[in-house]
Design a protein around this motif. Structure first.
Motif, PDB file in Angstrom:
ATOM      1  N   UNK B  36     -34.149  12.136   0.299  1.00  0.00           N
ATOM      2  CA  UNK B  36     -34.975  12.691  -0.445  1.00  0.00           C
ATOM      3  C   UNK B  36     -35.546  14.079   0.417  1.00  0.00           C
ATOM      4  N   UNK B  37     -35.592  15.187  -0.306  1.00  0.00           N
ATOM      5  CA  UNK B  37     -36.152  16.360   0.445  1.00  0.00           C
ATOM      6  C   UNK B  37     -37.691  16.584   0.061  1.00  0.00           C
ATOM      7  N   UNK B  38     -38.738  16.050   0.730  1.00  0.00           N
ATOM      8  CA  UNK B  38     -40.095  16.206   0.491  1.00  0.00           C
ATOM      9  C   UNK B  38     -40.681  17.525   0.579  1.00  0.00           C
ATOM     10  N   UNK B  39     -40.357  18.220  -0.576  1.00  0.00           N
ATOM     11  CA  UNK B  39     -40.577  19.632  -0.737  1.00  0.00           C
ATOM     12  C   UNK B  39     -41.058  19.855  -2.031  1.00  0.00           C
ATOM     13  N   UNK B  40     -42.272  20.670  -2.098  1.00  0.00           N
ATOM     14  CA  UNK B  40     -42.777  20.897  -3.804  1.00  0.00           C
ATOM     15  C   UNK B  40     -42.919  22.467  -3.885  1.00  0.00           C
ATOM     16  N   UNK B  48     -57.080  29.869 -11.716  1.00  0.00           N
ATOM     17  CA  UNK B  48     -56.672  28.556 -12.102  1.00  0.00           C
ATOM     18  C   UNK B  48     -56.274  27.882 -10.868  1.00  0.00           C
ATOM     19  N   UNK B  49     -56.535  26.663 -10.913  1.00  0.00           N
ATOM     20  CA  UNK B  49     -55.757  25.942  -9.716  1.00  0.00           C
ATOM     21  C   UNK B  49     -54.247  25.918  -9.642  1.00  0.00           C
ATOM     22  N   UNK B  50     -53.660  25.808  -8.445  1.00  0.00           N
ATOM     23  CA  UNK B  50     -52.115  25.736  -8.248  1.00  0.00           C
ATOM     24  C   UNK B  50     -51.527  24.761  -9.199  1.00  0.00           C
ATOM     25  N   UNK B  51     -50.545  24.872  -9.846  1.00  0.00           N
ATOM     26  CA  UNK B  51     -49.677  24.236 -10.869  1.00  0.00           C
ATOM     27  C   UNK B  51     -48.492  23.737 -10.396  1.00  0.00           C
ATOM     28  N   UNK B  52     -48.292  22.360 -10.219  1.00  0.00           N
ATOM     29  CA  UNK B  52     -46.973  21.863  -9.684  1.00  0.00           C
ATOM     30  C   UNK B  52     -45.720  22.136 -10.591  1.00  0.00           C
ATOM     31  N   UNK B  53     -44.893  22.924 -10.079  1.00  0.00           N
ATOM     32  CA  UNK B  53     -43.762  22.995 -10.729  1.00  0.00           C
ATOM     33  C   UNK B  53     -42.434  22.145 -10.415  1.00  0.00           C
ATOM     34  N   UNK B  54     -42.209  22.093  -9.134  1.00  0.00           N
ATOM     35  CA  UNK B  54     -40.816  21.147  -8.755  1.00  0.00           C
ATOM     36  C   UNK B  54     -41.310  20.304  -7.615  1.00  0.00           C
ATOM     37  N   UNK B  55     -40.947  18.934  -7.762  1.00  0.00           N
ATOM     38  CA  UNK B  55     -41.045  18.068  -6.697  1.00  0.00           C
ATOM     39  C   UNK B  55     -39.766  17.555  -6.026  1.00  0.00           C
ATOM     40  N   UNK B  56     -39.813  16.846  -4.812  1.00  0.00           N
ATOM     41  CA  UNK B  56     -38.374  16.421  -4.295  1.00  0.00           C
ATOM     42  C   UNK B  56     -37.415  17.647  -4.362  1.00  0.00           C
ATOM     43  N   UNK B  58     -36.207  19.516  -6.121  1.00  0.00           N
ATOM     44  CA  UNK B  58     -35.186  20.119  -7.334  1.00  0.00           C
ATOM     45  C   UNK B  58     -35.878  19.219  -8.834  1.00  0.00           C
ATOM     46  N   UNK B  59     -36.825  18.291  -8.685  1.00  0.00           N
ATOM     47  CA  UNK B  59     -37.069  17.794  -9.808  1.00  0.00           C
ATOM     48  C   UNK B  59     -38.231  18.504 -10.599  1.00  0.00           C
ATOM     49  N   UNK B  60     -37.882  19.066 -11.783  1.00  0.00           N
ATOM     50  CA  UNK B  60     -38.981  19.731 -12.514  1.00  0.00           C
ATOM     51  C   UNK B  60     -40.177  18.875 -13.108  1.00  0.00           C
ATOM     52  N   UNK B  61     -41.238  19.361 -12.952  1.00  0.00           N
ATOM     53  CA  UNK B  61     -42.292  18.557 -13.528  1.00  0.00           C
ATOM     54  C   UNK B  61     -42.338  18.714 -15.168  1.00  0.00           C
ATOM     55  N   UNK B  62     -42.691  17.635 -15.617  1.00  0.00           N
ATOM     56  CA  UNK B  62     -42.878  17.567 -17.067  1.00  0.00           C
ATOM     57  C   UNK B  62     -43.883  18.712 -17.505  1.00  0.00           C
ATOM     58  N   UNK B  63     -43.160  19.364 -18.630  1.00  0.00           N
ATOM     59  CA  UNK B  63     -43.637  20.538 -19.277  1.00  0.00           C
ATOM     60  C   UNK B  63     -43.604  21.973 -18.708  1.00  0.00           C
ATOM     61  N   UNK B  64     -42.727  22.002 -17.540  1.00  0.00           N
ATOM     62  CA  UNK B  64     -42.303  23.166 -16.819  1.00  0.00           C
ATOM     63  C   UNK B  64     -41.161  23.585 -17.425  1.00  0.00           C
ATOM     64  N   UNK B  65     -41.159  24.850 -17.976  1.00  0.00           N
ATOM     65  CA  UNK B  65     -40.054  25.548 -18.664  1.00  0.00           C
ATOM     66  C   UNK B  65     -38.562  25.284 -17.920  1.00  0.00           C
ATOM     67  N   UNK B  66     -37.515  25.093 -18.414  1.00  0.00           N
ATOM     68  CA  UNK B  66     -36.284  24.930 -17.545  1.00  0.00           C
ATOM     69  C   UNK B  66     -35.695  26.160 -17.152  1.00  0.00           C
ATOM     70  N   UNK B  67     -36.354  27.589 -17.087  1.00  0.00           N
ATOM     71  CA  UNK B  67     -36.072  28.764 -16.430  1.00  0.00           C
ATOM     72  C   UNK B  67     -36.322  28.602 -14.885  1.00  0.00           C
TER      73      UNK B  67
END
Lengths: 123, 113
Positions: B36-40, B48-56, B58-67
């Motif tokens: 696994x690549x340890x990158x977000x 606003x606070x930072x919002x998690x988009x992607x982790x590992x 290439x894994x999209x966080x729940x609710x993040x648009x697929x664009x």
């Protein structure tokens, strides 16, 4: 819904200690699945991870700040706290508390953040 | 310490066009034990606070648009927004969690052309 809220003085004098608390609601700070961390945003360094704590009290810190940082947890109050000693103007910034997922035995990405609190170091 | 370097520092893209942000780590963040690549990736809007988009990487966080998509491995990573929307104006950060300190990149400011 998990919420994190930072609290503490917005103004700290140079050479004194910055103290902030993060109150967690909507979830337990004692969960085995998470670490709890502090991150700051300063004009000079952008986003900077300060350190993190596990519910057992295990901590790990950014080596650049380690001599001045203490993070503690109070599971009875569902809170964790930051103390940064001997502050200077360079410590002025927006301080966030955040939850990061514990996977493969270590803290990973930050999935929930507080709104942040502005701390100014000035006499 | 692992140093994270993003490029470009700022980017202006037309609505509906593709936006690409790069992130390079000073050493590999690919863990051999789990591949696994340890990158977000995070999105940060003013006030606003930072919002998690992607982790590992290439894994999209729940609710993040697929664009929004993440790619890359080892030391070179990319965040792609396939069709830029007005609400995507923000500063984007990469972050490694392979080893402490969990450093962030310097940020890339994304604007509308």
């Amino acid at each position: 819904q998990l919420q994190l809220q930072e609290s503490g003085p917005g103004l700290v004098k140079p050479s004194e200690t910055l103290s902030l608390t993060c109150t967690v609601s909507g979830g337990s700070i004692s969960s085995a699945y998470y670490y709890w961390g502090w991150i700051r945003q300063t004009p000079g360094k952008g986003l900077e991870w300060i350190g993190s704590i596990y519910s057992s009290g295990t901590t790990y810190y950014n080596s650049s700040l380690k001599s001045r940082v203490t993070i503690s947890v109070d599971t009875s109050e569902n809170q964790f706290s930051l103390k940064l000693s001997s502050v200077t103007a360079a410590d002025t910034g927006l301080y966030y508390c955040a939850r990061h997922d514990r996977q493969y035995g270590s803290g990973t990405y930050f999935s929930y953040w507080g709104q942040g609190t502005l701390v100014t170091v000035s006499s | 310490d692992i140093v994270m370097t993003q490029s470009p520092d700022s980017l202006a893209v037309s609505l509906g066009e593709r936006a690409t942000i790069n992130c390079r780590s000073s050493q590999s963040v690919l863990h051999s034990s789990n591949n696994k690549n340890y990158l977000a990736w995070y999105q940060h809007k003013p006030g606003q606070p930072p919002k998690l988009l992607i982790y590992w990487a290439s894994t999209r966080e729940s609710g993040v648009p697929d664009r929004f998509s993440g790619s890359g491995s080892g030391t070179d990573f990319t965040l792609t927004i396939s069709s830029l929307q007005a609400e995507d104006v923000a500063v984007y950060y990469c972050q490694q969690y392979y080893s402490p300190p969990h450093n962030f990149g310097q940020g890339t400011k994304l604007e509308i052309k």
